[in-house]
Design a protein around this motif. Structure first.
Motif, mmCIF file in Angstrom:
data_model
loop_
_atom_site.group_PDB
_atom_site.id
_atom_site.type_symbol
_atom_site.label_atom_id
_atom_site.label_comp_id
_atom_site.label_asym_id
_atom_site.label_seq_id
_atom_site.Cartn_x
_atom_site.Cartn_y
_atom_site.Cartn_z
ATOM 1 N N LEU A 240 -0.354 1.446 -2.313
ATOM 2 C CA LEU A 240 0.396 2.812 -1.500
ATOM 3 C C LEU A 240 -0.643 3.956 -1.310
ATOM 4 N N GLY A 241 -1.143 4.654 -2.285
ATOM 5 C CA GLY A 241 -1.919 5.798 -2.488
ATOM 6 C C GLY A 241 -3.243 5.279 -1.719
ATOM 7 N N SER A 243 -3.662 3.197 0.623
ATOM 8 C CA SER A 243 -3.419 2.943 2.080
ATOM 9 C C SER A 243 -3.276 4.340 2.691
ATOM 10 N N ASP A 244 -2.610 5.509 2.098
ATOM 11 C CA ASP A 244 -2.561 6.669 2.499
ATOM 12 C C ASP A 244 -3.914 7.289 2.822
ATOM 13 N N ARG A 247 -5.991 5.754 5.576
ATOM 14 C CA ARG A 247 -5.517 6.024 7.017
ATOM 15 C C ARG A 247 -5.682 7.505 7.368
ATOM 16 N N ARG A 248 -5.561 8.372 6.501
ATOM 17 C CA ARG A 248 -5.771 9.725 6.816
ATOM 18 C C ARG A 248 -7.328 9.923 6.720
ATOM 19 N N SER A 310 -3.100 12.885 -2.062
ATOM 20 C CA SER A 310 -2.206 11.503 -2.005
ATOM 21 C C SER A 310 -2.005 11.058 -3.463
ATOM 22 N N GLU A 313 1.031 13.014 -4.599
ATOM 23 C CA GLU A 313 2.243 12.516 -4.049
ATOM 24 C C GLU A 313 2.716 11.053 -4.630
ATOM 25 N N TYR A 314 1.781 10.154 -4.825
ATOM 26 C CA TYR A 314 2.111 8.967 -5.552
ATOM 27 C C TYR A 314 2.102 8.851 -7.206
#
Length: 411
Positions: A240-241, A243-244, A247-248, A310, A313-314
């Motif tokens: 998930l990290g 992917s973030d 994308r960014r 990121s 956050e994760y």
């Protein structure tokens, strides 16, 4: 006086059979059995062209023809014949075989070079197998890094082991082989790998410079857990990290990049790679490049900020490894001037354009003046079995290479 287009076509078609995948694809990974087989075939063509040949300790195939004034700085022509795992027939090979055709045609046309000429098929330009390319040319230029031979492919084979299987003793001690002043010029022909020439309806282009690439490997580490029982807010999901961040990063390049900025994440490894386990570890690559060094630096700094935000956050650990860093390198004006003069005589009216992809010429630029010629390819497709260039366009590019090489070899 002209090149032999039919011979060049035959060579391109024969080489495309080695490592052939599907109808039009090629897989000739660096230092592989297919790579070695290709080197042996091309070595024979070099010798038929009058070149004396050798395979050095970096895996480079080098052909040489002595000039009448051997003390003069030499002229080098060439490219590569290794490929991507899912590659095409023309990437590298058009330039490598085109260079051999230039020397073969010079011999048949009675052109006697003043300078010694070398034709080089550089080892592992692509970099896909060991995650760091332009290996052979970096060996010649003295730009190898510590641990090069211990880099592993995805099967755990080291470059040292692969070179041994390839059939050479991996001796790094001769590096650098060339010093500044040894080489008068380096010339490389290559398919464009982009859509500009097709858009301009031109078969050939004269290159102004090569974008500088940064290659990073980013490793994120979280914590594995059962996909059915760990609450969403308690997870440390590395995928998930990743992917973030990806994308960014894509948003950043599209929003703040220049017309020549490109950013790519092209490879990812997930552990333990099970559908019902939260990903504990993810490794992915970042490729960021631009002809504008300031723009690239600005985006690189913002990418690190994205990664920092990121991972916080994760709740992930992060490691960033730099695999490649090169500044943009510009073609020599005097070589471009010769190309433009000869292009005018041929009536091609070729435009000038920059190169987004890097090439062996990028490294040669640190020890020699260099020039590049691009050949139009269909829809700009490359690193794909659908890669295609018309033989008529390749012949025109090699004809311009021939005329440029004759001029420089006799200067």
């Amino acid at each position: 006086m002209s090149i032999k287009g039919e011979r060049l076509k035959q060579h391109l078609e024969e080489l495309a059979e080695i490592g052939k995948i599907g109808e039009t694809g090629v897989c000739r990974l660096a230092h592989s059995k297919e790579d070695r087989k290709a080197v042996e075939v091309v070595k024979r063509w070099m010798e038929e062209a009058g070149l004396t040949t050798k395979i050095d300790g970096f895996g480079n195939l080098i052909g040489r023809i002595e000039g009448s004034q051997p003390d003069q700085p030499i002229l080098i022509l060439g490219s590569h014949i290794d490929s991507q795992p899912y590659g095409g027939r023309f990437d590298g090979t058009a330039g490598a075989l085109g260079a051999i055709e230039v020397v073969h045609s010079m011999k048949e046309n009675g052109v006697n070079p003043t300078r010694t000429i070398e034709v080089i098929c550089f080892s592992d330009e692509e970099g896909c197998r060991f995650n760091k390319g332009i290996f052979g040319v970096r060996g010649l230029a003295g730009m190898l890094e510590e641990g090069e031979l211990e880099r592993q492919d995805k099967q755990g084979v080291t470059r040292r082991e692969a070179l041994k299987e390839f059939g050479v003793d991996s001796d790094m001690s001769p590096s650098p082989v060339y010093q500044k002043g040894d080489i008068a010029a380096f010339l490389e022909l290559h398919i464009e790998q982009g859509p500009v020439l097709e858009q301009k309806k031109k078969p050939v282009g004269i290159v102004s410079g090569i974008s500088g690439p940064i290659w990073l490997t980013v490793t994120l580490e979280g914590f594995a857990g059962h996909a059915g029982s760990v609450p969403m807010q308690m997870r440390q999901d590395a995928l998930l990290g990743a992917s973030d961040i990806i994308r960014r990063f894509d948003d950043l390049v599209k929003r703040e990049g220049t017309e020549t900025t490109v950013g790519t994440v092209g490879s990812m490894q997930v552990f333990p790679n099970s559908r019902n386990i939260i990903a504990e570890k993810v490794e992915f690559t970042v490729d960021l490049r631009d002809i504008d060094l300031e723009a690239r630096t600005r985006l690189e700094e913002k990418l690190y900020k994205i990664i920092e935000e990121s991972t916080a956050e994760y709740k992930l650990k992060v490691e960033i490894k730099e695999d490649t860093r090169s500044e943009p390198r510009y073609c020599a004006d005097w070589i471009k001037d010769i190309m433009k003069e000869e292009d005018g005589k041929l009536g091609f009216d070729s435009p000038t354009l920059m190169s987004g992809p890097f090439h062996d010429a990028l490294i040669m630029s640190y020890i020699s003046d260099y020039g590049m010629i691009f050949v139009r390819c269909e829809k700009g497709i490359s690193h794909n079995p659908l890669e295609f260039a018309e033989m008529e366009d390749i012949e025109k590019g090699v004809q311009l290479l021939y005329r440029t090489a004759v001029r420089i070899s006799q200067s």
